[in-house]
Write an enzyme that holds these catalytic residues in place. Sequence first.
Site, PDB file in Angstrom:
ATOM      1  N   ARG A   1      -0.127   4.052  -3.621  1.00 13.68           N
ATOM      2  CA  ARG A   1      -0.911   3.205  -4.544  1.00 13.68           C
ATOM      3  C   ARG A   1      -1.156   3.874  -5.900  1.00 13.68           C
ATOM      4  O   ARG A   1      -2.092   3.551  -6.604  1.00 13.68           O
ATOM      5  CB  ARG A   1      -2.260   2.808  -3.932  1.00 13.68           C
ATOM      6  CG  ARG A   1      -2.148   2.198  -2.554  1.00 13.68           C
ATOM      7  CD  ARG A   1      -2.295   0.701  -2.587  1.00 13.68           C
ATOM      8  NE  ARG A   1      -2.144   0.093  -1.283  1.00 13.68           N
ATOM      9  CZ  ARG A   1      -1.011  -0.427  -0.810  1.00 13.68           C
ATOM     10  NH1 ARG A   1       0.081  -0.428  -1.544  1.00 13.68           N
ATOM     11  NH2 ARG A   1      -0.951  -0.960   0.382  1.00 13.68           N
ATOM     12  N   LEU A   2      -0.305   4.850  -6.253  1.00 14.19           N
ATOM     13  CA  LEU A   2      -0.455   5.530  -7.555  1.00 14.19           C
ATOM     14  C   LEU A   2       0.496   4.847  -8.544  1.00 14.19           C
ATOM     15  O   LEU A   2       1.378   5.464  -9.128  1.00 14.19           O
ATOM     16  CB  LEU A   2      -0.135   7.030  -7.406  1.00 14.19           C
ATOM     17  CG  LEU A   2      -0.927   7.711  -6.289  1.00 14.19           C
ATOM     18  CD1 LEU A   2      -0.517   9.175  -6.144  1.00 14.19           C
ATOM     19  CD2 LEU A   2      -2.426   7.627  -6.574  1.00 14.19           C
TER      20      LEU A   2
END
Length: 213
Positions: free
Chosen positions: A190-191
């Site tokens: 989720r970066l």
Amino acid sequence: MNDTPDIKHTSELTSGDFTEAHDPFALFATWLAEAVASELNDPDAMALATTDADGLPDVRMVLMKGFDAAGFVFYSHIASAKGRELAANPKAALLFHWKSLRRQVRVRGPVTPVTDAEADAYFATRPKQAQIGAWASKQSQPLESRFAFEQAIAKEATRYAIGAVPRPPGWSGWRITPMQFEFWHDRPFRLHDRIEFRRPALDAPWTKTRLYP
Ligand SMILES: Cc1cc2nc3c(=O)[nH]c(=O)nc-3n(C[C@H](O)[C@H](O)[C@H](O)COP(=O)(O)O)c2cc1C
């Protein structure tokens, strides 16, 4: 981490490190071409958000039928909910989500009707059945039964059995002129990468900002 085999990773894509891009239209064109090659269907499908008279947001899918430096074009019925909402508040947001690429593009801006000549030209390219359907549908109005719709289609098919079908008066297109774009690409854990482009006026240069995911 995504281990689905048919999902493409940044390194496999021709657009490379998109966060280095300076022209949102060029980046959109590249991503769209990759979506055309990779999506299961409807790579040109976009969610169109409008607001009703109470300011309540409304959203539905439409197909993008044109895209260039002037904006994004779609077609529909003027008396539909979206048509009425755009007449009252000619501003909209668009969202493209390409699942196979794990990407989304957001667009916001003012909306203007396309010219009659543009709408006529696009309508003429539609299959005859779809042209007849446009005459038969009172889009977004209550429909008593499927049979009533089929009767209306049969009536229009008889009326236009011979020759070209003209564009119905209540059927046209709109153009969303982007004042803001956001490009989002999935990254592991989720970066994600996000870049936003904004311009205060049509003739002003774009300002690019990287955003936290
Ligand atoms: C993938 C997809 C594409 C669609 N494309 C269009 C379109 O180009 N034009 C249109 O009028 N409706 C299109 N629709 C139907 C709209 O989502 C919607 O049901 C219809 O336009 C009525 O919306 P409204 O009552 O908010 O005006 C599409 C639906 C889907 C799922």
